[in-house]
Design a protein around this motif. Structure first.
Motif, short mmCIF file in Angstrom:
data_model
loop_
_atom_site.label_atom_id
_atom_site.label_comp_id
_atom_site.label_asym_id
_atom_site.label_seq_id
_atom_site.Cartn_x
_atom_site.Cartn_y
_atom_site.Cartn_z
N LYS A 1 0.62 -1.22 -5.17
CA LYS A 1 2.11 -1.50 -6.14
C LYS A 1 1.51 -3.04 -6.06
CE LYS A 1 7.13 -1.96 -4.88
NZ LYS A 1 8.23 -1.43 -4.96
N VAL A 2 1.39 -3.98 -6.89
CA VAL A 2 0.71 -5.29 -7.63
C VAL A 2 1.98 -6.05 -8.00
CG1 VAL A 2 -0.74 -6.64 -8.19
CG2 VAL A 2 -1.16 -4.46 -7.27
N LEU A 3 2.48 -7.22 -6.74
CA LEU A 3 3.26 -8.20 -7.47
C LEU A 3 3.03 -9.46 -7.60
CD1 LEU A 3 4.64 -6.68 -4.79
CD2 LEU A 3 6.64 -8.21 -4.66
N VAL B 1 0.86 -1.26 0.07
CA VAL B 1 -0.13 -0.12 0.38
C VAL B 1 0.83 1.68 -0.32
CG1 VAL B 1 -2.15 1.12 0.59
CG2 VAL B 1 -1.53 -1.63 1.71
N LEU B 2 0.89 2.13 -0.89
CA LEU B 2 2.09 3.02 -1.21
C LEU B 2 0.30 4.07 -0.88
CD1 LEU B 2 3.10 2.42 -3.98
CD2 LEU B 2 4.37 2.66 -2.19
N PHE C 1 1.31 1.52 -9.76
CA PHE C 1 0.12 2.29 -9.06
C PHE C 1 -1.03 1.66 -9.37
CE2 PHE C 1 -1.80 5.91 -7.33
CZ PHE C 1 -1.44 6.31 -5.43
N LEU C 2 -1.79 1.27 -8.53
CA LEU C 2 -3.04 1.20 -8.74
C LEU C 2 -3.98 1.70 -7.56
CD1 LEU C 2 -5.44 -1.49 -10.34
CD2 LEU C 2 -4.83 -2.62 -7.80
N PRO C 3 -4.43 2.38 -8.10
CA PRO C 3 -5.36 3.74 -7.15
C PRO C 3 -7.08 2.91 -6.46
CG PRO C 3 -5.35 4.12 -9.51
CD PRO C 3 -4.17 3.31 -9.32
N TRP C 4 -6.48 2.82 -5.07
CA TRP C 4 -7.27 1.89 -4.22
C TRP C 4 -8.40 1.16 -4.84
CZ3 TRP C 4 -11.98 3.71 -2.77
CH2 TRP C 4 -12.46 5.50 -2.69
N GLN C 5 -9.58 2.49 -5.66
CA GLN C 5 -11.19 2.42 -6.04
C GLN C 5 -10.59 0.94 -6.99
OE1 GLN C 5 -9.17 4.73 -6.64
NE2 GLN C 5 -10.59 7.01 -6.07
N HIS C 6 -10.31 0.64 -7.53
CA HIS C 6 -9.89 -0.68 -8.57
C HIS C 6 -8.92 -1.95 -8.44
CE1 HIS C 6 -10.20 2.65 -11.77
NE2 HIS C 6 -9.83 2.89 -11.23
N LEU C 7 -8.85 -1.81 -6.76
CA LEU C 7 -8.64 -2.88 -6.28
C LEU C 7 -9.17 -4.65 -6.39
CD1 LEU C 7 -6.67 -4.11 -4.06
CD2 LEU C 7 -7.54 -3.88 -1.85
#
Lengths: 566, 184
Positions: free
Chosen positions: A200-202, A189-190, A220-226
């Motif tokens: 950041k998605v690994l 989470v950033l 960087f994936l904005p939180w809305q799209h988790l």
């Protein structure tokens, strides 16, 4: 703690009823063993070497005192009076009867707990930093995001029969205490420059037979799209992950075979359809979940009050414990405390029912009624006042939970191994104990300094041996139990996989080999500041191979040659 | 025997399954195709498309294997009266994704049937993923009435779900009451 509402509770209750019915049909002979197996696994029930084993979920390692008391009750009523905390922040009971399990699950449901998806080829319990929400180095508190993932992944209808198990870990701090680089999905989470939260998605990290460090597929994936993004990853994996060979079925193999860039493209292509769809998170939902978490009501306290510093000066044993088992907190005057489950002679992670009750009391009195389970198989009281540390320490000593060894050699991570597990090639617990006995002298341990020693009884790697500074793996050699030793693994931000330094050895030889590794380290380190892992990074593994195995290896070689010539 | 459940009732299976393996690799001439309702595998559909459409009577359905891409039939929906998805083992979950894709992405509105190793304990998730017909695997020793009775209870396994799916187009968090009562 996230507090269930009536809907959350209803889902867990209905799950209990469903499993009760399935178990009844199995016991009545209406459901075949092969058809029942995946169903019981998705309810945490294994059939082990001696008895079934029930793994109870502790979502992201967070536990309320009343839940701990319920676990104690289960240990007493349905088990043999103890439980085992695992490296995935869960707890395992080794002796329940299969026919009692629905009743145990019903008991758990009363305290908002379950065993959903703690095993099987599905999305497992989401894990995180055991200092989540209190860590001094935290960027974003990951707990709310973990709960959102828990809800999304719980009974997900599309992903119950994946090619293989699937583990998600989340870290919100600078230090990675959740090992996100060795999970199927790791989320960091950033905050971006605008202060907006994202991930950041690994993907494709993992231990097991083929240890791999995960690769970043989204910076960087904005939180809305988790959730839509997770769904895209899972769908690509569900459709294209290998199902022909269980040893090649984890997502890491798919990522490797496709190449990470191609895998990332497939996820993007899938996500293009899901993005901005109904699963897109709303600020309202994030607020709702946030509001359902109970949070400590911190007071304005003086940091390092005089009675604390005086006690530190007065009692060296307390000072030692404070150095190893007391951790920085983001609120002044508070600290996080590790209750060690690593007393020499006790299998790592094991707790008796009486200890569980006592720990629940400690949580109530010292830490707002909450506990965390760490992936190092210890328990954490996350919010203790500095002024109460000395008193807590005295109580912890009396309960044998104050071994001051966090980060030191005897804080051994070990799976249950061949004593319990039917998958194991070799025992883990007696090896851990033999090493702990060899290094029982605390001054010596403090001199050796920070060192993670991890033991797995087989290559499924439940003891995370690949990421131990020293890793020990149980192997089967012509029907006998042997141990392969590796060094140089690490689980943090600089995650690395250990390298094997020589031929496998018998159980009796292990402590001696570890001793030689330690001697080599002590002889070669540039100063006390250079930790074991720093030295291995600096000089590599070769000097260790020489000093540890040189003669033994030579001897064996000579023996083999003499046999050959005989 | 297999037991067909459709719209929560027992139904008669009128469909004959045809695949390349049981018709031969070559293009199939119209007269050699059986009359009646036929369910064809994707390879057969792709090999004998014209002949299958030209049949004088009987309905046409297509059966997807787990590795098949539903995109390959998305343009042909109007000629099909049934789409089936094969589950060779119930632990092979690819068909769940196929179900959602057919319904949510490609807009299939007709019968979506799960067949193969399909059992009572998979029906709830299958229904969430858009399946409305189930050809249940039953053994010869099983009492079919009992199997039917047990299978029909599956729909009631859960009264809520967190996720959006075919059965619940909106996730729970978009449907949740604003001030739900706390659990006891």
């Amino acid at each position: 703690m996230y507090i269930y509402d009536a809907i959350d509770q209803g889902i867990v209750d209905e799950r209990v009823a469903q499993f009760r019915d399935q178990t009844q049909r199995f016991l009545a002979g209406e459901l075949a063993e092969d058809d029942y197996r995946p169903l019981r696994l998705q309810n945490g029930l294994y059939v082990q070497r001696f008895a079934p084993m029930l793994r109870v979920a502790i979502p992201y390692g967070l536990l309320a005192s009343r839940q701990m008391r319920a676990l104690a009750e289960i240990a007493r009523r349905w088990d043999r009076g103890y439980g085992h905390f695992s490296t995935r922040q869960n707890i395992q009971f080794n002796w329940p009867k299969l026919e009692d399990v629905p009743e145990i699950l019903a008991h758990l449901a009363k305290v908002q707990m379950h065993a959903i998806q703690t095993s099987g080829n599905c999305i497992r319990n989401t894990t995180t930093d055991h200092f989540a929400g209190v860590a001094a180095d935290e960027i974003v508190d990951p707990l709310v995001w973990c709960e959102l993932i828990r809800q999304w992944s719980t009974l997900h209808p599309e992903f119950a029969y994946l090619p293989r198990k699937f583990k998600i870990a989340v870290s919100g701090a600078t230090q990675d205490r959740a090992a996100i680089q060795v999970h199927d999905i790791g989320l960091q989470v950033l905050k971006n420059a605008q202060g907006e939260i994202g991930f950041k998605v690994l993907v494709g990290g993992g231990l097991g037979r083929t240890p791999v460090i995960g690769v970043v597929i989204n910076e960087f994936l904005p939180w809305q799209h988790l959730l839509t993004y997770l769904e895209a990853i899972l769908r690509v994996y569900n459709r294209y992950g290998r199902r022909d060979n269980k040893y090649k079925a984890r997502i890491k193999i798919l990522v490797r075979e496709l190449k990470p860039a191609v895998f990332a493209e497939q996820v993007s292509a899938e996500w293009a359809h899901l993005r901005d769809g109904p699963a897109t998170l709303t600020a309202q939902e994030v607020e709702r979940v946030t509001a359902r978490f109970t949070r400590p009501q911190y007071q304005h306290l003086e940091a390092l009050p005089v009675q604390y510093t005086q006690a530190l000066a007065r009692e060296p044993a307390f000072g030692r414990w404070a150095r190893r088992n007391v951790h920085p907190h983001k609120v002044a005057g508070y600290a996080a405390v590790t209750l060690s489950l690593k007393k020499t002679g006790v299998p790592p992670g094991d707790v008796t029912a009486a200890q569980m009750d006592a720990i629940a009391d400690l949580a109530d009195r010292y830490s707002f009624g909450e506990l965390r389970v760490s992936h190092e198989q210890n328990l954490i009281l996350a919010d203790v006042r500095h002024s109460e540390l000395h008193q807590l320490w005295q109580e912890a000593v009396a309960l044998e939970l104050a071994t001051p060894n966090v980060g030191l050699l005897t804080n051994i991570i070990a799976c249950p191994g061949g004593d319990f597990c039917s998958l194991a090639n070799a025992k883990s617990i007696p090896v851990a104990e033999a090493i702990a006995r060899r290094f029982d002298d605390l001054d010596y341990q403090f001199d050796i300094g920070e060192l993670d020693l991890n033991i797995s009884g087989c290559m499924n790697s439940c003891g995370h041996h690949h990421v131990g500074h020293i890793g020990i793996l149980g192997v089967d050699k012509h029907g006998a139990e042997f141990y392969q030793i590796s060094i140089g693994g690490d689980q943090g931000v600089q995650a690395a996989l250990g390298k094997v330094i020589g031929p496998s050895v018998s159980q009796d030889e292990v402590p001696e080999i570890i001793e030689k590794i330690i001697h080599t380290y002590l002889a070669l380190r540039d100063s006390e500041v250079e930790r074991f892992i720093d030295l291995v990074r600096r000089i590599g593994t070769d000097p260790f191979k020489e000093t540890v195995y040189g003669t033994a290896h030579q001897k064996r070689q000579t023996r083999r040659e003499s046999v050959a010539t005989a | 025997m297999a037991l067909l459940i459709k719209n929560a009732k027992r139904a008669e299976n009128l469909w004959q399954l045809l695949s390349i393996e049981n018709t031969g690799e070559t293009l199939v001439p119209v007269p050699s195709l059986p009359s009646g309702d036929v369910l064809v595998s994707l390879p057969l559909w792709q090999a004998a498309r014209a002949a299958l459409i030209a049949r004088p009577s009987g309905r046409l359905g297509v059966c997807l294997a787990p590795a098949d891409d539903p995109a390959q039939i998305a343009e042909d929906f109007e000629v099909f009266s049934l789409i089936a998805v094969e589950f060779p083992q119930f632990t092979d979950g690819r068909g769940y994704s196929i179900g959602r894709l057919l319904r949510e992405r490609y807009g299939w509105r007709g019968e979506l049937r799960a067949m193969g190793d399909v059992q009572r304990d998979q029906l709830y998730y299958l229904a969430q993923c858009g399946f409305d017909a189930f050809l249940l695997r039953t053994t010869t020793t099983q009492d079919e009435d009992r199997a039917l009775q047990v299978a029909l209870t599956a729909a009631a396994d859960f009264s809520e779900a967190y996720q959006n799916s075919v059965a619940r187009p909106q996730p729970l968090f978009r449907r949740r009451p604003l001030n739900p009562t706390a659990a006891a």
